[in-house]
Design an enzyme around this catalytic site. Structure first.
Site, PDB file in Angstrom:
ATOM      1  CG  HIS A   1      -0.400   0.332   2.463  1.00 51.53           C
ATOM      2  ND1 HIS A   1       0.077  -0.446   3.372  1.00 51.53           N
ATOM      3  CD2 HIS A   1      -0.419   1.415   3.072  1.00 51.53           C
ATOM      4  CE1 HIS A   1       0.680   0.243   4.566  1.00 51.53           C
ATOM      5  NE2 HIS A   1       0.288   1.222   4.197  1.00 51.53           N
TER       6      HIS A   1
ATOM      7  CD  GLU B   1       1.553   8.411  -0.123  1.00 55.35           C
ATOM      8  OE1 GLU B   1       1.223   7.442   0.474  1.00 55.35           O
ATOM      9  OE2 GLU B   1       1.279   9.640   0.178  1.00 55.35           O
ATOM     10  CG  ASP B   2       5.975   6.391   1.179  1.00 56.54           C
ATOM     11  OD1 ASP B   2       5.429   7.497   1.024  1.00 56.54           O
ATOM     12  OD2 ASP B   2       5.323   5.608   2.272  1.00 56.54           O
TER      13      ASP B   2
ATOM     14  CG  ASP C   1      -1.711   3.156   6.462  1.00 55.57           C
ATOM     15  OD1 ASP C   1      -0.766   2.739   6.474  1.00 55.57           O
ATOM     16  OD2 ASP C   1      -2.060   4.452   5.954  1.00 55.57           O
TER      17      ASP C   1
ATOM     18  CG  ASP D   1     -19.448   0.011  29.748  1.00 57.62           C
ATOM     19  OD1 ASP D   1     -19.166   0.926  30.623  1.00 57.62           O
ATOM     20  OD2 ASP D   1     -19.655   0.653  28.496  1.00 57.62           O
TER      21      ASP D   1
HETATM   22 MN    MN Z   1       1.047   3.163   5.434  1.00 56.27          MN
END
Ligand code: MN
Length: 716
Positions: A71, A75-76, A137, A258
């Protein structure tokens, strides 16, 4: 976590998975991110692995797991989406691309941005699995948030609380929502978070013993009713929920039910209600704490029975009762739809029916619903009224469905709308009637100056769809018309005031506006432009005011007073002369006598008695005879000096004196000078009885052919 463990886990729920392919994806991620480190000090690829693991725990399909591993690659790293597409196919590439695009979203200044963004996730994602990868993520990033600097921690935590946790809730993925909220709270209100954690820890042994006791009692009673629960256990603590109850509902820790909670999972709906009956017969229900989410599921399809009772030892106990299928929806929400299922597993058509969240529009005959169809139905169902588009800077703008580039331009800024001349969608020029679609990046092409076109308001052209834009366009035209009216009004007024002999140089229209009860000069001039107010009315008022100030005396007798109709004979009158009248020596007329005027050459008008023989013999020069009359002595009139400029022509003075006569005004003197350029300058004295009359007569003289200008002149 390492790749072997992950693959083992996947094989457990999906023995048919392609182990080599998953390994290849991991290898690609590892090599692409080689050298990159997380702020925790771990190699970057650990993040990819953890995100994939979160999805594997939800039994996600192989393509989604692979997309999770990859993922962050486009981008990186230097590895492109194309490479991913070639190696792993379109489905994986699309999901990776979707996650990359979601990462580009920025929070803008708009207040509703968080809500927009949340909707955006749902609406723009090619499929919901993209959003779930993004959630995984974020979950891992939150788990490792401790390694980030404090300002980043707070920013990311707030974003998580405002966007990602609600999004997980919307999608019904409860276990992710719970963890996100608790992790975010830890950074947003660390003091309170620690306090609750300590309280829970201090109370832990007590709680465990208490829950064990409750479970034993409940189990016995269920067995008596022949119910063997699939699970009966303490429910995980949700610190944020406790926090909310303590902070928002201002309850004591001890009052929060709770903290001591059990969950009963039974085989079917009937058993749910039987179990509820048992709980309520064992312990006293707390009023107002019972919820039947089986009969009335939540929007995210959550189903369960909730109740709270005074349990063993008089301490409150919360009980949740649901079936295994309900539990799966409760924990995984929409993700349950994609959870890997073995062929022939017990998940029935009934289960599918429930889990296909908001999927009523989809036809039943298809066993497995295409993700796109599913998403389309979600879009149609919930987001039919909106589209979400990007500005060139990446801000998200929410628009009404069917919105066009012009709508968008006006949404951004009125000026951008006014000057909009074209638009680019994802870099390509589109026509102005283009309908924006969710996820598109739009850029408006503007002119340096100018306004909207009238066409934009033509509904049949479909150029503008939103009321907001239409309103702004109408306003522009209204404003434009106003500007024109103001300019017209100013021109008319200036002409009129000039004609009435006022000096415009220091005319303050603001004062005039006040005098005529208008808010300001623009309103006043606009009224003049629209002819709601006439310029002569203004000059009449000014003349009257001036007259009142000076108190000019009435004229002396005698003077000529032409009757309403001048003689039909044409009078040729040319050249220069003093038009001052004088009484004819031949017949010596007296006031009261019937008289005629004879226009002499150069000596003005001679007044004769009507029966004067000289007049009776004047056949050849009849055209020079005009009707005159004695002025009535009781009529208050005052002399006004008028200057008329005109292109000289035959009959000019006759026409002018005719106009004056028609209006019942006396001309006591007239003096004509012709210049070399063939303009004539006539100075005349008119006997005026009212300002109204003066402006009327000046306007009429103005309309005599060849007259350039007729205006009052003040003594100067
Ligand atoms: Mn990530």
């Amino acid at each position: 976590m390492d790749i072997q463990t992950l693959i083992g886990k996947i094989q457990n729920y999906n023995p048919a998975s392609d182990v080599a392919r998953i390994q290849r994806a991991y290898d690609l991620a590892a090599s692409a991110h080689a050298g990159q480190m997380r702020s925790t000090g771990d190699p970057y690829v650990t993040h990819c692995l953890e995100v994939a693991n979160i999805l594997a725990e939800m039994y996600f399909d192989e393509d989604t797991i692979i997309a999770a591993l990859l993922h962050d690659v486009p981008e990186d790293t230097a590895v492109t989406l194309d490479t991913i597409r070639k190696d792993f196919g379109e489905a994986v590439a699309k999901r990776v691309d979707g996650v990359t695009k979601l990462s580009e979203l920025r929070l803008g200044m708009e207040q509703n941005q968080a809500e927009s963004l949340r909707k955006m996730f749902l609406a723009m994602a090619e499929e919901i699995r993209v959003v779930i990868i993004k959630l995984a993520d974020r979950l891992h990033n939150m788990r490792t948030l401790f390694a980030r600097p404090p300002d980043k921690q707070r920013k990311i935590a707030r974003e998580t609380m405002e966007i990602f946790a609600p999004l997980a809730n919307r999608l019904g993925i409860y276990h992710i929502r719970r963890e996100l909220e608790d992790l975010a709270l830890k950074y947003l209100d660390p003091t309170k978070f620690d306090e609750i954690e300590t309280l829970l820890a201090d109370d832990k042994d007590d709680q465990q013993a208490y829950i064990a006791q409750a479970i034993t009692i409940l189990n016995e009673r269920l067995a008596e009713e022949n119910i063997s629960p699939l699970d009966l256990s303490g429910r995980p603590k949700h610190i944020y929920s406790i926090y909310n109850k303590m902070v928002r509902k201002k309850r004591d820790f001890a009052q929060i039910y709770d903290i001591r909670a059990v969950r009963v999972i039974v085989n079917d709906v009937r058993e749910c209600y039987v179990a509820l009956g048992i709980v309520h017969s064992l312990w006293t229900p707390i009023p107002g704490e019972f919820d039947d989410f089986i009969a009335k599921p939540k929007d995210n399809l959550y189903q369960s029975l909730h109740t709270a009772v005074i349990g063993p030892a008089g301490k409150p106990l919360e009980v949740q009762i649901r079936t295994a299928e309900m539990h799966e929806i409760a924990e995984f929400g929409v993700a349950a739809h994609w959870r890997y299922k073995e062929p022939g597993s017990k998940h029935s058509a009934e289960f599918e029916q429930k889990i296909n969240w908001m999927r009523q529009l989809v036809e039943w005959k298809h066993d497995i619903v295409d993700a796109r169809v599913f998403l389309d139905s979600v879009k149609t169902d919930i987001f039919q009224d909106q589209v979400y588009v990007f500005t060139p800077r990446g801000d998200i703008i929410e628009m009404a469905a069917g919105a066009t580039p012009i709508d968008f331009a006006y949404h951004v800024h009125t000026e951008v709308g006014n000057r909009c001349r074209g638009a680019k969608i994802n870099g390509k020029i589109v026509p102005l009637d283009y309908r924006l679609k969710t996820g598109e990046r739009i850029e408006i092409l503007t002119a340096k100056k100018g306004g909207p076109s009238r066409d934009w308001l033509n509904p049949s052209l479909g150029l503008v769809r939103t009321a907001r834009a239409r309103e702004k366009i109408r306003n522009w035209f209204k404003h434009q018309e106003r500007a024109e009216a103001i300019a017209d009004g100013r021109a008319v007024l200036e002409r009129e005031l000039h004609r009435s002999g006022f000096d415009l140089r220091d005319k303050n229209f603001e004062d005039l506006a006040k005098f005529f009860n208008y808010k300001n000069a623009d309103d006043f001039l606009e009224a003049l432009g629209h002819e709601d107010l006439s310029a002569t009315t203004v000059s009449v008022k000014l003349l009257e005011a001036e007259r009142a100030k000076h108190e000019l005396p009435p004229l002396e007798l005698p003077t000529v007073r032409p009757p309403l109709k001048p003689p039909e004979t044409k009078i040729e009158f040319g050249g220069v002369g003093n038009l001052l009248h004088h009484l004819a020596k031949c017949c010596n007329p007296l006031p009261g006598d019937e008289v005629l005027g004879f226009i002499t050459r150069g000596r003005g008008i001679t007044i004769h008695r009507r029966d004067c023989p000289n007049m009776l013999n004047m056949d050849l020069e009849r055209e020079r005879i005009i009707n005159v009359d004695w002025r009535k002595t009781d009529q208050a009139a005052y002399p006004v000096l008028v200057q008329i400029r005109a292109f000289d022509r035959a009959g000019l003075l006759h026409d002018i004196s005719g106009v004056v006569a028609e209006n019942g005004v006396s001309m006591s003197s007239a003096n004509v000078a012709t210049n070399k350029d063939h303009t004539a300058l006539i100075n005349a004295t008119l006997e005026i009885s009212s300002a109204d009359q003066l402006t009327r007569i000046l306007a009429k003289i103005d309309r005599v052919p060849n007259v350039i200008e007729a205006r009052r002149v003040t003594n100067a």
